[in-house]
Write an enzyme that holds these catalytic residues in place. Structure first.
Site, PDB file in Angstrom:
ATOM      1  N   ASP A 122      45.018  33.387  38.196  1.00  0.00           N
ATOM      2  CA  ASP A 122      43.935  32.420  38.404  1.00  0.00           C
ATOM      3  C   ASP A 122      44.282  31.546  39.599  1.00  0.00           C
ATOM      4  O   ASP A 122      45.447  31.239  39.805  1.00  0.00           O
ATOM      5  CB  ASP A 122      43.769  31.533  37.151  1.00  0.00           C
ATOM      6  CG  ASP A 122      42.356  30.992  37.009  1.00  0.00           C
ATOM      7  OD1 ASP A 122      41.916  30.238  37.894  1.00  0.00           O
ATOM      8  OD2 ASP A 122      41.679  31.345  36.020  1.00  0.00           O
ATOM      9  N   ASN A 123      43.267  31.152  40.382  1.00  0.00           N
ATOM     10  CA  ASN A 123      43.562  30.208  41.478  1.00  0.00           C
ATOM     11  C   ASN A 123      43.298  28.763  41.046  1.00  0.00           C
ATOM     12  O   ASN A 123      43.479  27.839  41.820  1.00  0.00           O
ATOM     13  CB  ASN A 123      42.770  30.552  42.753  1.00  0.00           C
ATOM     14  CG  ASN A 123      41.278  30.371  42.572  1.00  0.00           C
ATOM     15  OD1 ASN A 123      40.815  30.010  41.495  1.00  0.00           O
ATOM     16  ND2 ASN A 123      40.518  30.609  43.628  1.00  0.00           N
ATOM     17  N   GLY A 160      39.196  27.043  36.669  1.00  0.00           N
ATOM     18  CA  GLY A 160      39.917  27.267  35.413  1.00  0.00           C
ATOM     19  C   GLY A 160      40.830  26.097  35.089  1.00  0.00           C
ATOM     20  O   GLY A 160      41.125  25.271  35.947  1.00  0.00           O
ATOM     21  N   VAL A 174      42.421  35.962  44.037  1.00  0.00           N
ATOM     22  CA  VAL A 174      42.247  37.423  44.144  1.00  0.00           C
ATOM     23  C   VAL A 174      41.338  37.826  45.304  1.00  0.00           C
ATOM     24  O   VAL A 174      41.219  39.011  45.609  1.00  0.00           O
ATOM     25  CB  VAL A 174      41.736  38.057  42.823  1.00  0.00           C
ATOM     26  CG1 VAL A 174      42.745  37.844  41.696  1.00  0.00           C
ATOM     27  CG2 VAL A 174      40.360  37.541  42.432  1.00  0.00           C
ATOM     28  N   ASN A 227      39.546  44.182  46.291  1.00  0.00           N
ATOM     29  CA  ASN A 227      41.013  44.176  46.148  1.00  0.00           C
ATOM     30  C   ASN A 227      41.438  44.744  44.802  1.00  0.00           C
ATOM     31  O   ASN A 227      42.390  45.511  44.705  1.00  0.00           O
ATOM     32  CB  ASN A 227      41.550  42.739  46.248  1.00  0.00           C
ATOM     33  CG  ASN A 227      41.444  42.199  47.663  1.00  0.00           C
ATOM     34  OD1 ASN A 227      41.409  42.961  48.622  1.00  0.00           O
ATOM     35  ND2 ASN A 227      41.383  40.885  47.796  1.00  0.00           N
ATOM     36  N   TYR A 243      25.812  33.847  43.672  1.00  0.00           N
ATOM     37  CA  TYR A 243      26.400  34.415  42.451  1.00  0.00           C
ATOM     38  C   TYR A 243      25.739  35.755  42.148  1.00  0.00           C
ATOM     39  O   TYR A 243      26.409  36.774  41.974  1.00  0.00           O
ATOM     40  CB  TYR A 243      26.189  33.429  41.306  1.00  0.00           C
ATOM     41  CG  TYR A 243      26.818  33.818  39.994  1.00  0.00           C
ATOM     42  CD1 TYR A 243      28.197  33.857  39.845  1.00  0.00           C
ATOM     43  CD2 TYR A 243      26.033  34.105  38.877  1.00  0.00           C
ATOM     44  CE1 TYR A 243      28.784  34.194  38.621  1.00  0.00           C
ATOM     45  CE2 TYR A 243      26.604  34.436  37.658  1.00  0.00           C
ATOM     46  CZ  TYR A 243      27.980  34.477  37.529  1.00  0.00           C
ATOM     47  OH  TYR A 243      28.554  34.803  36.321  1.00  0.00           O
ATOM     48  N   TYR A 296      33.402  53.258  43.578  1.00  0.00           N
ATOM     49  CA  TYR A 296      34.791  53.680  43.332  1.00  0.00           C
ATOM     50  C   TYR A 296      34.850  54.715  42.208  1.00  0.00           C
ATOM     51  O   TYR A 296      35.705  55.580  42.198  1.00  0.00           O
ATOM     52  CB  TYR A 296      35.684  52.467  42.987  1.00  0.00           C
ATOM     53  CG  TYR A 296      36.409  51.912  44.202  1.00  0.00           C
ATOM     54  CD1 TYR A 296      35.716  51.232  45.196  1.00  0.00           C
ATOM     55  CD2 TYR A 296      37.785  52.100  44.366  1.00  0.00           C
ATOM     56  CE1 TYR A 296      36.376  50.734  46.315  1.00  0.00           C
ATOM     57  CE2 TYR A 296      38.444  51.611  45.483  1.00  0.00           C
ATOM     58  CZ  TYR A 296      37.740  50.923  46.447  1.00  0.00           C
ATOM     59  OH  TYR A 296      38.387  50.449  47.550  1.00  0.00           O
TER      60      TYR A 296
END
Ligand code: UDP
Length: 328
Positions: free
Chosen positions: A32-33, A37, A58, A100, A146, A160
């Site tokens: 988490d950055n 959070g 991330v 990523n 968002y 992917y």
């Protein structure tokens, strides 16, 4: 036992997911950055052997050493107020961040589950919303940062899968509530409960005729856990179809809190969806899942949680000093 990376681990849903995986005996790598959070949501897990925490964004390069079996990408601001405040990070975490994590999943041969949202349906013209509905989104409106990032997230995750054969799952999460929501995150339930606890009037936006359908967090986590273990690469709605207007919801909160707060009306935010209710037929068939906690029960537990917070927490943002939790 599996080793699982959970991004957005210090958030409302991320922290409940960490709890669930720890409870099942898995190894959890939490990331988490800490922009939205709160490290407090994880403090009970720091002493455990099978829990690690990385303070990392991330949207930049993500490095995890060792094997991973699963990645759950839950990092993102998720309340309209937050994504108005930090629109660029909101766009980046679900686009660059997802890219990523898909790369990481490919390198580790891990399955990835991405947190999508009912916001991909925008202000929906189909009701209730089934997974086949493509949505009605304003790309350049305030919610566009968002909604479009989450739509891009679904597209790149699917690419992917089809191009690289990556094992994926996509959950479309509808309004969820429960302990560990941030009281000041602007969403309707913490807003109303916070107002009631502080003795303020409840602010209903517009005339309150817009609807939402609220799912208790434990039900949601159960649905996500089942979806991760199912073999199904297409989006699945997880939410509670019990729909209510925001005005009725405000009245429920007044009854629940036993306060005599008044309801005051404020301007409806731009592009606020008028109605929202998940069609959960797919989740029922595929996962034999449906919500079990009704609103009265769920609201009671959530109210008790908020009531237990200190004065300071009722008024202020939580302070994110995670250094004290780091294992020496
Ligand atoms: N809302 C409200 N008063 C508030 C906060 C929100 O009436 O103090 C309304 C908001 O306009 C929306 C609904 O409650 O119609 C749900 O808002 P929330 O921000 O929780 O999430 P959304 O479902 O819009 O993403």
């Amino acid at each position: 036992m599996s080793r699982v990376l959970i991004t957005g681990a210090a958030g409302f849903l991320g922290s409940h997911l960490c709890d669930r995986f720890i409870k099942e005996g898995h190894q959890v790598v939490a990331m988490d950055n800490l922009i939205t959070g709160s490290i407090k949501n994880l403090e009970h897990l720091f002493p455990l052997e099978n829990f690690e925490f990385f303070h990392q964004d991330v949207s930049n390069y993500v490095h995890v050493s060792g094997d991973l079996d699963y990645i759950l990408h839950f990092a993102s601001p998720a309340s309209p107020i937050d994504y108005l405040k930090i629109p660029i990070q909101t766009l980046k975490v679900s686009s660059l961040g997802t890219h990523n994590l898909l790369g990481l999943a490919k390198a580790k041969k891990a399955k990835i589950l991405v947190a999508s949202t009912s916001e991909v349906y925008g202000d929906p013209l189909q009701h209730p919303q089934s997974e086949e509905y493509w949505g009605n989104v304003n790309p350049i409106g305030p919610r566009g940062v968002y909604d479009e990032a989450k739509r891009f997230q679904e597209a790149i995750t699917m690419a992917y899968h089809t191009y690289h054969g990556l094992d994926i799952a996509i959950v479309r999460i509808f309004n969820t509530y429960g302990p560990r929501m941030r009281l000041n995150d602007g969403r309707v339930l913490p807003a109303f409960i916070g107002q009631a606890l502080r003795g303020e009037d409840l602010t209903v936006f517009g005339d309150g005729s817009q609807t939402r359908s609220f799912c208790y967090v434990d039900d949601l986590i159960e649905g996500i856990y089942s979806l991760l273990h199912a073999d199904y690469p297409y989006p699945v709605n997880i939410g509670n179809p019990d729909e209510i207007s925001i005005l009725d919801f405000a009245e429920e909160i007044i009854k629940l809190t036993g306060t005599d707060q008044k309801i005051i009306f404020k301007e409806l935010p731009k592009d606020d969806p008028m109605q929202r209710r998940p069609d959960i037929k797919k989740a029922k068939e595929l996962l034999s899942w449906e919500p079990k906690v009704n609103r009265a029960e769920g609201l009671k537990i959530t109210y008790e949680y908020f009531k237990s917070l200190s004065e300071e927490e009722l008024y202020k943002m939580e302070h994110n000093d995670f250094t004290k939790y780091i294992k020496k």
